[in-house]
Scaffold this active site. Sequence first.
Site, PDB file in Angstrom:
ATOM      1  N   SER A  46       0.832  -1.205   0.000  1.00 35.83           N
ATOM      2  CA  SER A  46       0.000   0.000   0.000  1.00 35.83           C
ATOM      3  C   SER A  46       0.872   1.264   0.000  1.00 35.83           C
ATOM      4  O   SER A  46       1.638   1.453  -0.948  1.00 35.83           O
ATOM      5  CB  SER A  46      -0.954  -0.085   1.200  1.00 35.83           C
ATOM      6  OG  SER A  46      -1.946   0.876   1.120  1.00 35.83           O
ATOM      7  N   HIS A  70      -8.351  -4.572  -0.681  1.00 32.95           N
ATOM      8  CA  HIS A  70      -7.019  -3.978  -0.503  1.00 32.95           C
ATOM      9  C   HIS A  70      -6.131  -4.834   0.412  1.00 32.95           C
ATOM     10  O   HIS A  70      -5.017  -4.448   0.733  1.00 32.95           O
ATOM     11  CB  HIS A  70      -7.198  -2.566   0.087  1.00 32.95           C
ATOM     12  CG  HIS A  70      -5.970  -1.709   0.004  1.00 32.95           C
ATOM     13  ND1 HIS A  70      -5.334  -1.416  -1.191  1.00 32.95           N
ATOM     14  CD2 HIS A  70      -5.248  -1.071   0.968  1.00 32.95           C
ATOM     15  CE1 HIS A  70      -4.280  -0.627  -0.943  1.00 32.95           C
ATOM     16  NE2 HIS A  70      -4.211  -0.413   0.352  1.00 32.95           N
ATOM     17  N   ASP A  87     -10.189  -3.861  -5.549  1.00 35.19           N
ATOM     18  CA  ASP A  87      -9.512  -3.076  -4.510  1.00 35.19           C
ATOM     19  C   ASP A  87     -10.072  -1.655  -4.547  1.00 35.19           C
ATOM     20  O   ASP A  87      -9.924  -0.956  -5.552  1.00 35.19           O
ATOM     21  CB  ASP A  87      -7.999  -3.092  -4.812  1.00 35.19           C
ATOM     22  CG  ASP A  87      -7.176  -2.393  -3.747  1.00 35.19           C
ATOM     23  OD1 ASP A  87      -7.696  -1.466  -3.092  1.00 35.19           O
ATOM     24  OD2 ASP A  87      -5.990  -2.748  -3.594  1.00 35.19           O
TER      25      ASP A  87
END
Length: 201
Positions: free
Chosen positions: A103, A184, A153
């Site tokens: 991320s 995610h 996502d």
Amino acid sequence: MMKHIFQKGNDQSKPTLLLLHGTGGTEEDLLQLTDIIDPDANVLSVRGNVSENGMPRFFRRLAEGVFDEEDLVYRTKELNEFLAYAAQKYAFDRDNVLAIGYSNGANIAASLLFHYENSLKGAVLHHPMVPRRGIDLPDLTGKPVFIAAGTNDPICSAEESTDLQSRLEKANASVDIHWENNGHQLTISEVEAAAKWYRNI
Ligand code: MLT
């Protein structure tokens, strides 16, 4: 200076694994991945220097998915310089660093690739975004990059993931993309896919 953990591996011919956590994470978060990817490699796990209401990040954002470009560039340089410092301090090969980011950590790893030709030997990017648009990338010929992306996502859309893939490929990086269907999340199956990819690079 960046807060970090360094663990010396048994095999100095292996890349040093640079671990970069997601928003609100710490340098402890991704340590267990290294047992799956390569238990013999050095590990350098770094905490982002930016705080968003107490949540560590690697660079500022103006809103969800909207990055502070000036800070991104500054923090990318800071991380790149920290890698040179750490390589000297811990005596690892600066030219053999493989990033593993999730991320926000994947985004700063992608930003290292976007701004510095020789910063990373390769990268595993879990749920990355395009860190910056409108710049020419350095020549990334032959650099292996693994992207784990989500078809659903909500933070990094499938289009954003393939956009990143094609930008890296235009710079001649060698990109493999792996799709999951778990939003995610950083899943064990995508880490196992990354480990399989790693054994073949
Ligand atoms: C970012 O800000 O880097 C992305 O939105 C991903 C995240 O929330 O960490």
